[in-house]
Write an enzyme that holds these catalytic residues in place. Sequence first.
Site, PDB file in Angstrom:
ATOM      1  N   LYS A  47       0.835  -1.218   0.000  1.00 41.79           N
ATOM      2  CA  LYS A  47       0.000   0.000   0.000  1.00 41.79           C
ATOM      3  C   LYS A  47       0.862   1.258   0.000  1.00 41.79           C
ATOM      4  O   LYS A  47       2.070   1.192   0.287  1.00 41.79           O
ATOM      5  CB  LYS A  47      -0.933  -0.027   1.207  1.00 41.79           C
ATOM      6  CG  LYS A  47      -0.217  -0.041   2.546  1.00 41.79           C
ATOM      7  CD  LYS A  47      -1.172  -0.360   3.686  1.00 41.79           C
ATOM      8  CE  LYS A  47      -0.416  -0.442   4.998  1.00 41.79           C
ATOM      9  NZ  LYS A  47      -1.275  -0.895   6.101  1.00 41.79           N
ATOM     10  N   ARG A 144     -11.492  -0.179  14.630  1.00 39.11           N
ATOM     11  CA  ARG A 144     -11.503   0.446  13.311  1.00 39.11           C
ATOM     12  C   ARG A 144     -12.516  -0.346  12.494  1.00 39.11           C
ATOM     13  O   ARG A 144     -13.584  -0.641  13.008  1.00 39.11           O
ATOM     14  CB  ARG A 144     -10.067   0.390  12.744  1.00 39.11           C
ATOM     15  CG  ARG A 144      -9.681   1.538  11.880  1.00 39.11           C
ATOM     16  CD  ARG A 144      -8.176   1.568  11.604  1.00 39.11           C
ATOM     17  NE  ARG A 144      -7.628   0.342  11.014  1.00 39.11           N
ATOM     18  CZ  ARG A 144      -6.377   0.188  10.614  1.00 39.11           C
ATOM     19  NH1 ARG A 144      -5.525   1.183  10.729  1.00 39.11           N
ATOM     20  NH2 ARG A 144      -5.956  -0.944  10.100  1.00 39.11           N
ATOM     21  N   HIS A 173      -6.320  -7.369  13.018  1.00 32.03           N
ATOM     22  CA  HIS A 173      -5.137  -6.505  12.943  1.00 32.03           C
ATOM     23  C   HIS A 173      -4.721  -6.055  14.346  1.00 32.03           C
ATOM     24  O   HIS A 173      -5.566  -5.692  15.151  1.00 32.03           O
ATOM     25  CB  HIS A 173      -5.455  -5.292  12.067  1.00 32.03           C
ATOM     26  CG  HIS A 173      -4.262  -4.459  11.721  1.00 32.03           C
ATOM     27  ND1 HIS A 173      -3.131  -4.997  11.133  1.00 32.03           N
ATOM     28  CD2 HIS A 173      -4.003  -3.137  11.874  1.00 32.03           C
ATOM     29  CE1 HIS A 173      -2.244  -4.018  10.939  1.00 32.03           C
ATOM     30  NE2 HIS A 173      -2.745  -2.900  11.384  1.00 32.03           N
ATOM     31  N   ARG A 229       1.583 -10.788   7.373  1.00 36.44           N
ATOM     32  CA  ARG A 229       1.371  -9.593   6.546  1.00 36.44           C
ATOM     33  C   ARG A 229       2.399  -8.507   6.858  1.00 36.44           C
ATOM     34  O   ARG A 229       2.065  -7.442   7.362  1.00 36.44           O
ATOM     35  CB  ARG A 229      -0.030  -9.011   6.798  1.00 36.44           C
ATOM     36  CG  ARG A 229      -1.196  -9.929   6.567  1.00 36.44           C
ATOM     37  CD  ARG A 229      -2.514  -9.126   6.532  1.00 36.44           C
ATOM     38  NE  ARG A 229      -2.697  -8.259   7.679  1.00 36.44           N
ATOM     39  CZ  ARG A 229      -3.441  -8.561   8.745  1.00 36.44           C
ATOM     40  NH1 ARG A 229      -4.102  -9.706   8.813  1.00 36.44           N
ATOM     41  NH2 ARG A 229      -3.533  -7.708   9.740  1.00 36.44           N
ATOM     42  N   TYR A 273      13.454  31.501   5.663  1.00 38.37           N
ATOM     43  CA  TYR A 273      12.193  32.120   6.086  1.00 38.37           C
ATOM     44  C   TYR A 273      12.113  32.290   7.591  1.00 38.37           C
ATOM     45  O   TYR A 273      12.548  31.421   8.359  1.00 38.37           O
ATOM     46  CB  TYR A 273      11.005  31.234   5.674  1.00 38.37           C
ATOM     47  CG  TYR A 273      10.750  31.183   4.202  1.00 38.37           C
ATOM     48  CD1 TYR A 273      10.366  32.321   3.496  1.00 38.37           C
ATOM     49  CD2 TYR A 273      10.860  29.982   3.500  1.00 38.37           C
ATOM     50  CE1 TYR A 273      10.102  32.264   2.138  1.00 38.37           C
ATOM     51  CE2 TYR A 273      10.603  29.913   2.146  1.00 38.37           C
ATOM     52  CZ  TYR A 273      10.230  31.061   1.465  1.00 38.37           C
ATOM     53  OH  TYR A 273       9.974  30.993   0.133  1.00 38.37           O
ATOM     54  N   CYS A 320      12.573  24.887   3.517  1.00 36.35           N
ATOM     55  CA  CYS A 320      11.672  25.519   2.552  1.00 36.35           C
ATOM     56  C   CYS A 320      10.959  24.439   1.734  1.00 36.35           C
ATOM     57  O   CYS A 320      11.208  23.258   1.905  1.00 36.35           O
ATOM     58  CB  CYS A 320      12.455  26.430   1.599  1.00 36.35           C
ATOM     59  SG  CYS A 320      13.514  27.614   2.433  1.00 36.35           S
ATOM     60  N   ASP A 322      11.381  23.765  -1.411  1.00 39.86           N
ATOM     61  CA  ASP A 322      12.217  23.114  -2.418  1.00 39.86           C
ATOM     62  C   ASP A 322      13.710  23.121  -2.089  1.00 39.86           C
ATOM     63  O   ASP A 322      14.503  22.620  -2.882  1.00 39.86           O
ATOM     64  CB  ASP A 322      12.030  23.827  -3.774  1.00 39.86           C
ATOM     65  CG  ASP A 322      10.568  24.122  -4.035  1.00 39.86           C
ATOM     66  OD1 ASP A 322       9.804  23.162  -4.176  1.00 39.86           O
ATOM     67  OD2 ASP A 322      10.189  25.312  -4.032  1.00 39.86           O
TER      68      ASP A 322
HETATM   69  C1  LIG Z   1      -0.466  -1.781   6.815  1.00 38.64           C
HETATM   70  C2  LIG Z   1      -0.989  -3.068   7.274  1.00 38.64           C
HETATM   71  C3  LIG Z   1      -0.116  -4.127   7.549  1.00 38.64           C
HETATM   72  C4  LIG Z   1       1.398  -3.983   7.553  1.00 38.64           C
HETATM   73  O1  LIG Z   1       1.776  -3.266   8.705  1.00 38.64           O
HETATM   74  P1  LIG Z   1       3.337  -3.118   9.086  1.00 38.64           P
HETATM   75  O2  LIG Z   1       3.310  -2.555  10.449  1.00 38.64           O
HETATM   76  O3  LIG Z   1       3.910  -2.159   8.087  1.00 38.64           O
HETATM   77  O4  LIG Z   1       3.922  -4.451   8.991  1.00 38.64           O
HETATM   78  C5  LIG Z   1      -0.677  -5.360   7.844  1.00 38.64           C
HETATM   79  N1  LIG Z   1      -2.018  -5.520   7.906  1.00 38.64           N
HETATM   80  C6  LIG Z   1      -2.884  -4.508   7.683  1.00 38.64           C
HETATM   81  C7  LIG Z   1      -4.353  -4.756   7.775  1.00 38.64           C
HETATM   82  C8  LIG Z   1      -2.407  -3.244   7.369  1.00 38.64           C
HETATM   83  O5  LIG Z   1      -3.265  -2.245   7.152  1.00 38.64           O
END
Ligand SMILES: *Cc1c(COP(=O)(O)O)cnc(C)c1O
Length: 384
Positions: A47, A144, A173, A229, A273, A320, A322
């Site tokens: 992602k 969530r 998660h 994951r 700045y 800044c 850039d």
């Molecule tokens: C982003 C995400 C992960 C990976 O998380 P990390 O902390 O980068 O390993 C795994 N599962 C879900 C549902 C996520 O949204």
Amino acid sequence: MQLKQPTTNASGSVRPTHVEVNLDYLCQNLKAIREKTSPAKVMIILKANAYGHGLDAVARHLAPHADYIGVAVLEEGIILREMGIQTPILVLGGIWEEQIPEFIKHDLTLTASSVERLQQIDRVAENLGKKAIVHLKIDTGMERIGVHYYSAHTLQETALGCKHVLTEGIYSHFANSDAEDLSHARLQLARFNEVLHFYEKHSLPTPLRHIANSGAVLQLPEANFDIVRPGILLYGVYPSDEVERTVTVKPALSWSSKVVYFKVTQPGHPVSYGSTWQSDENVRVVTIPVGYGDGYFRAMSDKAEVIIQGVKVPQVGRICMDQIVVNLGPEGSGYNGDKVVLIGEMDGQRITAEDLARWAGTIPYEILTNINTRVPRVYVKTEK
Ligand SMILES: *Cc1c(COP(=O)(O)O)cnc(C)c1O
């Protein structure tokens, strides 16, 4: 879907401010994670532009070595399918009813995070004369998306009645798996196991189970289940400072630029700045063409360091959009065209995404995902 950005000049050479991604390191990191979590399968999380590393190249390089791909939003999944990636892809985020046909059309696995959503998926699949592939999302302590663990059976029972849905997986998660105190993570794990007990109790086949993000890969082997994951760990960065480093990975991304200007600045002549900083003696300063418009956070002003000629030197004054100014001190040396390391290594000196996160008051995830598309990505393999 990629915006055309002015990242190469007329002669086709790359902008001096660019990111380098080492594809071999990505593969080595994946291999190290696999060794730690085997026989679990690995879902690589791509992602947010592959955590800033560039979705296209990372996907092409890693997909052949992955069992599953995880992305956050539908559009990321479609990009991968349009690239010709055939690996199974799970979209992890919440979805809207209007999107369901797109998932089915592109053979993307849906997250079913409520009973109502699951029934919608079933209806849309029926109308299309197809079977939708879903993973059920259980909320075990993140509050969530997902059905609470204490009512998960409603989702599990509904799934049994959905004739046009293949319930391939079930997942949750972790909120704190990268913490030193794993009590909340263990509570989540216990709740997840309780939810999974449903299948055993009813003598039903258990779908693919998964819950382990990078923190859990490192610290909670009992949470590996069928698939892990990993996201940030794949890119060679640890999810927190306190996490146990039980897998050795290398940062795949480095970020560099070049000195574009040199001058001597005198006391009484503030830099940048807001005139927030000035030297109390004559010092040499150089300008570097990178700024918050590239994702070099303004919050790091007067805290950041860069490496020039193998020496760590401080950024001074406001960052800044850039450009930044770096103080070489009264005797320091740095010339037009010298390489400047923003993230990476030079002559034994090292600056990490974690360093930038500390200076910016954030986490390395945000540093990496905010290096924007104006910064070209260059892909390299380890020189042998
Ligand atoms: C982003 C995400 C992960 C990976 O998380 P990390 O902390 O980068 O390993 C795994 N599962 C879900 C549902 C996520 O949204």
